[in-house]
Design a protein around this motif. Structure first.
Motif, short mmCIF file in Angstrom:
data_model
loop_
_atom_site.label_atom_id
_atom_site.label_comp_id
_atom_site.label_asym_id
_atom_site.label_seq_id
_atom_site.Cartn_x
_atom_site.Cartn_y
_atom_site.Cartn_z
N THR A 150 -2.60 0.81 10.09
CA THR A 150 -3.01 0.43 8.72
C THR A 150 -4.30 -0.56 8.92
O THR A 150 -4.45 -1.31 9.73
CB THR A 150 -1.96 -0.68 7.84
OG1 THR A 150 -1.05 -0.02 7.82
CG2 THR A 150 -2.51 -1.01 6.62
N ASP A 170 -7.57 -2.74 6.64
CA ASP A 170 -7.99 -3.24 5.47
C ASP A 170 -8.94 -4.38 5.55
O ASP A 170 -9.64 -4.39 6.70
CB ASP A 170 -6.77 -4.24 4.75
CG ASP A 170 -5.96 -5.11 5.91
OD1 ASP A 170 -6.73 -5.84 6.65
OD2 ASP A 170 -4.78 -5.22 5.80
N ARG A 223 -4.76 3.80 -0.19
CA ARG A 223 -3.79 3.36 -1.51
C ARG A 223 -3.92 1.72 -1.62
O ARG A 223 -4.72 1.22 -0.77
CB ARG A 223 -2.31 3.66 -0.78
CG ARG A 223 -1.92 2.58 0.42
CD ARG A 223 -0.55 2.94 1.17
NE ARG A 223 -0.26 2.34 2.31
CZ ARG A 223 0.19 1.18 2.45
NH1 ARG A 223 0.41 0.51 1.11
NH2 ARG A 223 0.47 0.60 3.61
N LEU A 224 -3.24 1.66 -2.84
CA LEU A 224 -3.44 0.17 -3.32
C LEU A 224 -2.02 -0.47 -2.83
O LEU A 224 -1.00 -0.02 -3.10
CB LEU A 224 -3.56 -0.08 -4.71
CG LEU A 224 -4.75 0.24 -5.52
CD1 LEU A 224 -5.03 0.17 -6.97
CD2 LEU A 224 -6.02 -0.79 -4.66
N ARG A 225 -2.06 -1.45 -2.14
CA ARG A 225 -0.83 -2.38 -1.61
C ARG A 225 -1.13 -3.54 -2.50
O ARG A 225 -1.53 -4.60 -2.38
CB ARG A 225 -1.14 -2.97 -0.36
CG ARG A 225 0.01 -3.71 0.26
CD ARG A 225 -0.02 -3.72 1.83
NE ARG A 225 -1.42 -4.23 2.32
CZ ARG A 225 -1.75 -4.58 3.60
NH1 ARG A 225 -0.81 -3.90 4.56
NH2 ARG A 225 -2.83 -5.15 4.11
N LEU A 232 0.17 -7.05 -3.97
CA LEU A 232 0.29 -8.32 -3.49
C LEU A 232 0.87 -9.36 -4.36
O LEU A 232 1.18 -10.49 -3.87
CB LEU A 232 -0.98 -8.82 -2.84
CG LEU A 232 -1.83 -8.10 -1.68
CD1 LEU A 232 -3.07 -8.62 -1.56
CD2 LEU A 232 -1.07 -8.08 -0.63
N SER A 259 -4.10 -6.63 -5.98
CA SER A 259 -3.63 -5.70 -4.81
C SER A 259 -4.97 -5.52 -3.94
O SER A 259 -5.90 -6.17 -4.01
CB SER A 259 -3.50 -4.60 -5.57
OG SER A 259 -4.80 -4.06 -6.37
N GLN A 260 -4.64 -4.83 -2.93
CA GLN A 260 -5.58 -4.45 -1.72
C GLN A 260 -5.63 -3.18 -1.36
O GLN A 260 -4.75 -2.21 -1.44
CB GLN A 260 -5.03 -5.41 -0.50
CG GLN A 260 -6.16 -5.26 0.58
CD GLN A 260 -5.54 -6.30 1.95
OE1 GLN A 260 -4.47 -6.22 1.96
NE2 GLN A 260 -6.46 -6.79 2.65
N VAL A 308 -6.27 -0.27 0.99
CA VAL A 308 -6.04 -0.16 2.51
C VAL A 308 -5.88 1.15 2.81
O VAL A 308 -5.90 2.21 1.96
CB VAL A 308 -4.37 -0.74 2.73
CG1 VAL A 308 -4.34 -2.25 2.52
CG2 VAL A 308 -3.35 0.05 2.09
N SER A 355 -3.85 3.90 5.65
CA SER A 355 -3.02 4.21 6.39
C SER A 355 -2.68 5.26 6.85
O SER A 355 -2.88 6.18 6.29
CB SER A 355 -1.82 3.14 5.96
OG SER A 355 -1.41 3.83 4.57
#
Length: 644
Positions: A351, A353, A421-423, A425, A430-431, A433, A435
């Motif tokens: 992953t 970021d 994708r959006l992770r 938080l 969101s972040q 990233v 992966s």
């Protein structure tokens, strides 16, 4: 007499020793010498360069040397070289670079097979990052493949008839960006363009005296801004205008805008140069941007780049500096987990970021159903108090894993793609990233061929929200320690480990790292003995298709050929020795070539290998007693009953 397939054109000026360093790679090509020529054009050198060239030509019939008064730039000597060229194709090479040994043969065959007007060969370099353009070989494409714009240097192969048909020539005299003018014109005219990505054909190397770095780039007499306008207009004249941000014209102009215009507004340049000098560049860039680049080019940029363009067009130099100071602190971050060998490949979940300067994630904040850029990144940037909207978080975002051959400067691309994708938080944050899975096959990674002996470092390139970074792929292992167990791939030992900086690396064929600490833990777990002449080696990978891997081992001081076999129903391996070895009775170490520690121990009685033992096994008195009467039938029955 064979026809000349390729003419290599080399402009030179006060090159000195670099002529002698480049020449062997040009003259030692796999293409027969009577099928190609090297055309040197001396641009009025004042040192001993011409003498060096004449000595080279005297010993090689396929070398010709031409001279001209100094023009001050590579364009004129390249044009003169083209006028003297007799080859079906022409290949441009700079005097301080080198070609791979099979470069001309492979490029020519690829060109002929695909009837190509232009062939881009894979470049290796100490000066620039890898280009995803060279991830895959492409038989045929056109300018519609806008990834071509990643490679604008002239170090390519061009069909000579195509060049002459369209009157392609380099601008002459001190004309900065002359390579962009020539190459973009060729791309626009070409009907078939090919990419050769499975062999490094061109090595673009940094000189130890810095002589191949462009100097005085913005000297007015070199016409940087006027030339940028010329190239932009050339692209616009060859394409159809459109308000669609993804239209071809806007995609092609993106590279010119991003590299030549926005560079004047971003780190490191805007923070490094004298402020008075940089303000002048900023204003000049602003004028060209407003007059030559359609609004759709700027609208199609990712979030941070679009903000830079907004500040540029508004003439906000101080705002651009403030943004550059914040973005300079942003770092890429990698996470690696579940590193393991699978079917001869080193596999891991990865992953990637971005982190702010304070170590916290670079985030998006949701407000009223819209996404906005991290407010911490915008602190101190004018006109962003209400936030900077990010309509598409994935605009022009991508990430890729790359493996660098430390000795040769070659970049290779492992299997698989990374997904964006959006992770989440929490709290509307969101972040972005990237992966996916690293799948590194040492036997096929180098253009379908095995990696060369040496150390190969794993890197990642990310471009998220308009911020691009190269990052070492790191994990949470001990610096200097093994990252996964060793593997035998193609009979060569591959040792994955964490470097001193924590980066994932592979040592192929023990270039620097020796087998030793990499098997300590596995050897302890493998203390159980094997049966007969076969020993399970769970820390070594074998071929997945069941084909035995034959490898040379040393038993005591005697060479032997062993086999590495997949254990039934598993991906672990079994080491098998010949049943008989001409060795005295006893326990003998089994070593791979160049290994510091034994891979196993062979127990021999009267020339017969009774069994193999793992390196952690301690031979005991009871076992020796059994060995001493191993030829006794009753003892053999007892051993089978006891599972010995």
């Amino acid at each position: 007499m064979p026809r000349v397939k390729v003419s290599v054109i080399v402009p030179v000026y006060n090159t000195g020793k670099y002529v002698d360093e480049c020449a062997p790679s040009l003259l030692g090509q796999s293409l027969p010498a009577d099928e190609y020529e090297v055309v040197y054009v001396d641009d009025g050198s004042t040192d001993d360069t011409l003498n060096r060239l004449e000595k080279i030509a005297a010993g090689h019939p396929n070398v010709q040397v031409h001279t001209q008064p100094n023009s001050g730039w590579p364009g004129a000597p390249r044009n003169l070289g083209m006028r003297h060229a007799k080859g079906e194709y022409i290949q441009f090479v700079d005097h301080d670079d080198t070609l791979g040994p099979e470069a001309l043969e492979r490029l020519y065959e690829h060109a002929k097979r695909n009837d190509a007007d232009v062939v881009l060969g894979k470049m290796s370099s100490t000066m620039v990052r890898p280009r995803r353009l060279f991830r895959h070989t492409v038989d045929a494409c056109t300018i519609e493949n806008d990834e071509l714009m990643q490679s604008m240097s002239p170090h390519k192969m061009f069909r000579r008839a195509f060049v002459e048909e369209h009157g392609l020539r380099f601008p002459e005299g001190p004309w900065i960006l002359e390579d962009l003018a020539f190459v973009s014109a060729a791309y626009l005219k070409a009907e078939r363009i090919s990419v050769l990505a499975d062999y490094p054909v061109y090595y673009w190397m940094k000189r130890d005296d810095g002589g191949n770095n462009t100097q005085h780039r913005f000297n007015p007499k070199h016409g940087f801004w006027a030339n940028t306008r010329t190239i932009a207009r050339q692209i616009k004249d060859g394409t159809t205008p459109s308000d669609d941000i993804d239209a071809l014209q806007n995609r092609l102009l993106h590279r010119l805008y991003h590299v030549e215009i926005l560079s004047r507004t971003r780190e490191p340049e805007i923070l490094r140069e004298d402020p008075a000098e940089q303000r002048q560049r900023f204003e000049a860039a602003r004028e060209v941007a407003r007059e030559e680049f359609p609004a759709a080019v700027r609208e199609g940029l990712p979030a941070v780049s679009r903000l830079r363009a907004e500040l540029l067009e508004a003439g906000d130099f101080d705002g651009a500096v403030a943004l550059a100071e914040r973005v300079r602190e942003v770092k890429a971050h990698s996470e690696v987990s579940d590193l393991r060998w699978e079917d001869g490949r080193l596999v891991a979940d990865v992953t990637l970021d971005l982190l702010r300067g304070d170590g916290e994630p670079l985030v998006l904040v949701e407000r009223d159903g819209k996404q906005y850029l991290d407010p911490e990144l915008l602190a101190g940037v004018p006109e962003t108090e209400d936030g900077w909207e990010v309509p598409d978080p994935f605009r022009l975002a991508y990430a890729e894993l790359v493996v660098k051959d430390r000795d040769r400067e070659d970049w290779w691309y492992p299997e698989g793609d990374l997904d964006m994708r959006l992770r989440p938080l929490g709290d509307g944050r969101s972040q972005v990233v990237a992966s996916g899975q690293l799948r590194l096959d040492p036997e096929h990674l180098a253009g379908g061929r095995p990696l060369e002996r040496g150390v190969h470092d794993v890197w990642a390139y990310v471009q998220l929200l308009g911020v691009d970074r190269m990052v070492r792929v790191t994990g949470d292992g001990t610096a200097g320690g093994p990252a996964a167990g060793p593997a035998l791939t193609g009979g060569r030992l591959v040792l994955p480990y964490w470097t001193g900086s924590g980066q994932l690396a592979l040592d192929v064929d023990q270039r620097q790292r020796k087998l030793g600490q990499d098997i300590q833990a596995a050897a302890v777990a493998n203390a159980e003995r094997g049966e007969g002449t076969s020993l399970p080696l769970p820390y070594l990978a074998a071929t997945a298709d069941g084909t035995p891997v034959r490898l040379k081992v040393t038993v005591a001081t005697q060479g032997a050929e062993a086999e590495l076999l997949p254990a039934p129903g598993t991906t672990t391996a079994q080491l098998r020795l010949p049943a008989r070895l001409k060795l005295p009775s006893g326990r003998h170490p089994v070593n791979l070539p160049k290994t510091a520690n034994p891979l196993a121990y062979a127990v021999v009685r009267d020339g017969t290998v009774l069994r193999l033992e793992g390196p952690a096994y301690e031979a005991g008195g009871g076992r020796r007693a059994v060995d001493s009467v191993a030829d006794n039938r009753q003892v053999r029955r007892v051993r089978r009953w006891l599972g010995l």
